[in-house]
Design an enzyme around this catalytic site. Structure first.
Site, short mmCIF file in Angstrom:
data_model
loop_
_atom_site.label_atom_id
_atom_site.label_comp_id
_atom_site.label_asym_id
_atom_site.label_seq_id
_atom_site.Cartn_x
_atom_site.Cartn_y
_atom_site.Cartn_z
CE1 TYR A 1 -10.09 0.96 7.52
CE2 TYR A 1 -11.03 2.29 9.28
CZ TYR A 1 -9.94 1.92 8.50
OH TYR A 1 -8.73 2.52 8.72
N GLY B 1 0.83 -1.22 0.00
CA GLY B 1 0.00 0.00 0.00
C GLY B 1 0.85 1.25 0.00
CG ASP C 1 -0.41 0.68 -3.95
OD1 ASP C 1 -0.45 1.21 -2.83
OD2 ASP C 1 -1.42 0.52 -4.67
N GLY D 1 -0.31 4.94 -0.95
CA GLY D 1 -1.39 5.60 -0.22
C GLY D 1 -0.93 6.78 0.63
CD GLN D 2 -3.83 10.53 4.73
OE1 GLN D 2 -4.65 9.67 5.05
NE2 GLN D 2 -3.83 11.73 5.27
CE LYS E 1 -7.74 -0.86 9.56
NZ LYS E 1 -6.44 -1.24 8.95
#
Ligand code: NAD
Ligand code: SER
Length: 320
Positions: free
Chosen positions: A141, A8, A34, A11-12, A145
């Site tokens: 989500y 990833g 990614d 990403g941010q 988690k």
């Protein structure tokens, strides 16, 4: 010698964590991966390849051939996007983490995989939310988690994997845009204020949420991974926090940097309901006591740095 693989990475968080890991370990010791083609995101500060974390064999092969000593697993689907396609969110978030943990167990490498404030639901104490309390999230989500936290615990206990995690609050940053979460509004407000002088917020004015500036988040990852194993009581995830604010309070600070800034509100029912189910503030006293976590940025310091950085970027970066 540390050799790390980042999933990833486009990403941010991945964009900034990859750069920090390259500064720390050297460009050839960090493999950025990614699902997206590196042509579209790689900054050329080290090797980068396309990798789907749901492909268990490809992932394990990448860990083996790179001789990774740690995987920083950031590939995921965030809260608001996840509610649009819950099955896909579950498959991506839980399936990819299983593949990472399994590869780590076989290839003997360490794992960092973040959790979130979203791992708590409306029946947890909200202000503050203790390190250990009820975890019954109402979003897919959040379900992923909680599953991820349990998997970290399980692989640590069963296979000795050195798995570590943080429950991040919403993260504010200026390098890469956020990826479909509820806390994205805070990042959007900075960018749109500069570009347009006004912002329409998708949350109600008094929605208080837990937040952190990206430099603190990156430092938290590095410090957690540097902590001696003997210091860590938790392998599921540590609460960490830095600041709490509402859209109104953020708008006041933004207005101090952008004269004439105006905000209005058009709450989006889906994202508002998600925000209302999350903690206002995590109690991170155990992270502070066990491995020395301290935030450095409060809201005024973050805003000053965000505007300094955004103003130094090309105008086109401000209105995407
Ligand atoms: P992001 O959406 O910005 O980036 C996620 C990246 O994962 C994207 O580049 C995407 O292309 C990639 N990806 C998706 N599916 C993939 C797959 N199958 N294989 C490989 N890559 C895939 O997310 P982020 O904000 O950088 O978040 C990273 C992690 O931190 C996530 O686990 C997220 O839940 C967690 N987190 C983020 C925040 C936040 O505010 N940004 C807060 C709490 C927790
Ligand atoms: N920032 C994330 C989101 O809003 C929280 O994990 O989805």
């Amino acid at each position: 010698m540390n050799r790390v693989l980042v999933t990833g990475a486009a990403g941010q968080i991945g964009t900034e964590l990859t750069a920090a890991l390259v500064r720390r370990h050297g460009r050839d010791a960090v493999l950025a991966t990614d699902l997206k083609d590196p042509e579209d995101w790689s900054r050329g500060d080290g090797p980068a390849v396309q990798l789907d974390c749901l492909d268990a064999e490809a992932l394990r092969e990448a860990v083996r051939t790179f001789r990774a000593t740690a995987v920083y697993h950031l590939a995921a689907i965030l809260s608001a996007t996840g509610e649009g396609n819950p099955l896909s969110a579950y498959k991506t978030n839980v399936g990819s983490l299983l593949n990472v943990l399994d590869a780590a167990a076989h290839e003997r490498c360490r794992v960092f995989a973040p959790s979130s404030i979203a791992a708590f639901g409306p029946d947890a104490p909200r202000d503050p939310t203790p390190q250990s309390t009820t975890q019954r999230p109402t979003t897919m989500y959040g379900v992923t988690k909680v599953a991820g936290e349990l998997l970290g615990d399980y692989y640590h206990q069963r296979y000795g994997v050195d798995a570590r995690s943080l429950r991040f609050p919403g993260l504010v940053s200026h390098t890469a845009p956020p990826g479909g979460g509820v806390t994205d509004y805070a990042v959007d407000m900075f960018r749109v204020a500069l570009a347009q002088g006004r912002y329409t917020c998708f949350l109600s004015p008094d929605t208080r949420m837990d937040m952190m500036y990206m430099p603190d988040a990156i430092r938290a990852v590095v410090e957690l991974m540097d902590a001696p194993a003997s210091a860590l009581a938790y392998r599921n995830a540590y609460n960490v926090t830095a600041m709490q604010f509402t859209p109104t309070e953020l708008a006041e600070v933004v207005g101090a940097h952008v004269p004439g800034f105006r905000i209005d509100y058009e709450p989006d029912p889906l994202r508002q309901a998600i925000a209302d189910s999350w903690p206002n503030r995590l109690d991170d006293s155990e992270a502070r006591a066990q491995w020395g976590w301290r935030h450095r940025y409060d809201l005024p310091a973050m805003a000053a740095d965000m505007f300094r950085a955004l103003r130094s970027q090309a105008p086109s970066a401000q209105d995407d």
